[in-house]
Design a protein around this motif. Structure first.
Motif, short mmCIF file in Angstrom:
data_model
loop_
_atom_site.label_atom_id
_atom_site.label_comp_id
_atom_site.label_asym_id
_atom_site.label_seq_id
_atom_site.Cartn_x
_atom_site.Cartn_y
_atom_site.Cartn_z
N MET A 1 0.85 -1.18 0.00
CA MET A 1 0.00 0.00 0.00
C MET A 1 0.89 1.25 0.00
N PRO A 2 0.66 2.15 -0.92
CA PRO A 2 1.52 3.33 -1.02
C PRO A 2 1.24 4.37 0.07
N SER A 3 2.18 5.26 0.22
CA SER A 3 2.05 6.43 1.08
C SER A 3 1.46 7.55 0.23
N ILE A 4 0.44 8.24 0.73
CA ILE A 4 -0.20 9.32 -0.02
C ILE A 4 -0.25 10.55 0.86
N ASN A 5 0.35 11.65 0.38
CA ASN A 5 0.37 12.91 1.11
C ASN A 5 0.08 14.04 0.14
N SER A 6 -0.61 15.08 0.62
CA SER A 6 -0.95 16.23 -0.22
C SER A 6 -0.73 17.52 0.54
N VAL A 7 -0.58 18.59 -0.23
CA VAL A 7 -0.47 19.93 0.34
C VAL A 7 -1.21 20.89 -0.59
N THR A 8 -1.84 21.90 0.02
CA THR A 8 -2.49 22.95 -0.75
C THR A 8 -1.50 24.07 -0.95
N VAL A 9 -1.36 24.53 -2.19
CA VAL A 9 -0.42 25.58 -2.54
C VAL A 9 -1.21 26.80 -3.01
N LYS A 10 -0.90 27.95 -2.43
CA LYS A 10 -1.58 29.20 -2.80
C LYS A 10 -0.88 29.80 -4.02
N ALA A 11 -1.09 29.14 -5.13
CA ALA A 11 -0.53 29.57 -6.41
C ALA A 11 -1.25 28.78 -7.50
N PRO A 12 -1.24 29.29 -8.73
CA PRO A 12 -1.87 28.54 -9.82
C PRO A 12 -1.18 27.19 -10.03
N ALA A 13 -1.94 26.22 -10.49
CA ALA A 13 -1.40 24.89 -10.76
C ALA A 13 -0.22 24.97 -11.74
N SER A 14 -0.28 25.88 -12.68
CA SER A 14 0.80 26.01 -13.67
C SER A 14 2.13 26.35 -13.00
N ALA A 15 2.11 27.10 -11.91
CA ALA A 15 3.35 27.45 -11.20
C ALA A 15 3.94 26.23 -10.51
N ALA A 16 3.09 25.42 -9.89
CA ALA A 16 3.58 24.20 -9.24
C ALA A 16 4.06 23.20 -10.28
N TRP A 17 3.34 23.07 -11.39
CA TRP A 17 3.76 22.14 -12.44
C TRP A 17 5.09 22.56 -13.05
N LYS A 18 5.30 23.86 -13.21
CA LYS A 18 6.57 24.34 -13.75
C LYS A 18 7.73 23.83 -12.91
N LEU A 19 7.61 23.94 -11.58
CA LEU A 19 8.67 23.50 -10.68
C LEU A 19 8.84 21.98 -10.71
N ILE A 20 7.73 21.26 -10.63
CA ILE A 20 7.78 19.80 -10.51
C ILE A 20 8.04 19.12 -11.85
N GLY A 21 7.42 19.61 -12.91
CA GLY A 21 7.53 18.97 -14.21
C GLY A 21 8.57 19.60 -15.12
N ASP A 22 8.33 20.84 -15.52
CA ASP A 22 9.22 21.49 -16.49
C ASP A 22 10.64 21.64 -15.96
N GLU A 23 10.78 21.92 -14.67
CA GLU A 23 12.11 22.12 -14.06
C GLU A 23 12.51 20.90 -13.22
N PHE A 24 12.08 19.74 -13.63
CA PHE A 24 12.30 18.50 -12.89
C PHE A 24 13.75 18.30 -12.45
N VAL A 25 14.68 18.56 -13.33
CA VAL A 25 16.09 18.29 -13.02
C VAL A 25 16.60 19.22 -11.92
N ALA A 26 16.09 20.42 -11.82
CA ALA A 26 16.62 21.43 -10.90
C ALA A 26 16.08 21.27 -9.47
N VAL A 27 15.89 20.06 -9.01
CA VAL A 27 15.38 19.79 -7.66
C VAL A 27 16.30 20.38 -6.58
N ASP A 28 17.58 20.52 -6.89
CA ASP A 28 18.53 21.08 -5.93
C ASP A 28 18.25 22.56 -5.62
N ARG A 29 17.40 23.21 -6.38
CA ARG A 29 17.03 24.61 -6.09
C ARG A 29 16.11 24.71 -4.89
#
Length: 173
Positions: A1-29
């Motif tokens: 059974m997997p672990s499932i956790n969520s957080v609400t972010v006060k920003a548009p989904a596109s801003a969170a996706w940019k960090l998580i998806g488009d800038e995937f490699v730059a996790v060290d930021r």
């Protein structure tokens, strides 16, 4: 059974996706536990910024690093799936890695939810411990979500990341 956790972010989904998806490699930021990351060479999934990344852990865990290969990259659904293999860890460590799925979902125009689903990939001798190992990763997933939330909302690394940068510099000096 997997672990499932969520957080609400006060920003548009596109801003969170940019960090998580488009800038995937730059996790060290933004991730406190990762002082350095680099793209994995090779063919990437359609639309993905890279095949994956190698994330090097803080000096406390050196020389261990995570090889994180994207197994799904879906900008439409704002979802990534990653197969993580741990390298150079202690031989007795029961995990060989884990899998993660991170999804961004718009709540409205200025708020989104980021969900992190993860499950341990145990070594052969630890297969009966899969659930316990997965539960032990919860704290790390929650910290990562807090760090995503802080970075997306403020444009700055979480204070935990700032402190890690200082402590890593002190260790290197």
């Amino acid at each position: 059974m997997p672990s499932i956790n969520s957080v609400t972010v006060k920003a548009p989904a596109s801003a969170a996706w940019k960090l998580i998806g488009d800038e995937f490699v730059a996790v060290d930021r933004w991730m406190a536990a990762i002082p350095r990351a680099e793209a994995i060479e090779g063919p990437a999934l359609p639309g993905a910024p890279a095949k994956g990344r190698n994330s090097y852990l803080v000096q406390k865990f050196a020389p261990m690093y995570q090889e994180e290969v994207l197994t799904k990259f879906d900008p439409e659904a704002m979802t990534i799936c990653v197969d993580v293999t741990l390298h150079h860890g202690p031989k007795a460590m029961p995990m060989k890695g884990y899998t993660s799925t991170v999804t961004v979902r718009a709540i409205n125009d200025v708020t989104c939810e980021v969900t992190w689903i993860g499950e341990a990939t145990p070594k052969w001798f630890a297969k009966p411990m899969r659930r316990m190992l997965t539960n032990s990763m919860d704290a790390g997933f929650i910290r990562s979500l807090e760090e995503i939330q802080h970075f997306v909302e403020t444009g700055q690394p979480h204070p935990r990341k700032v402190e890690k940068i200082k402590s890593e510099a002190a260790l290197a000096a």
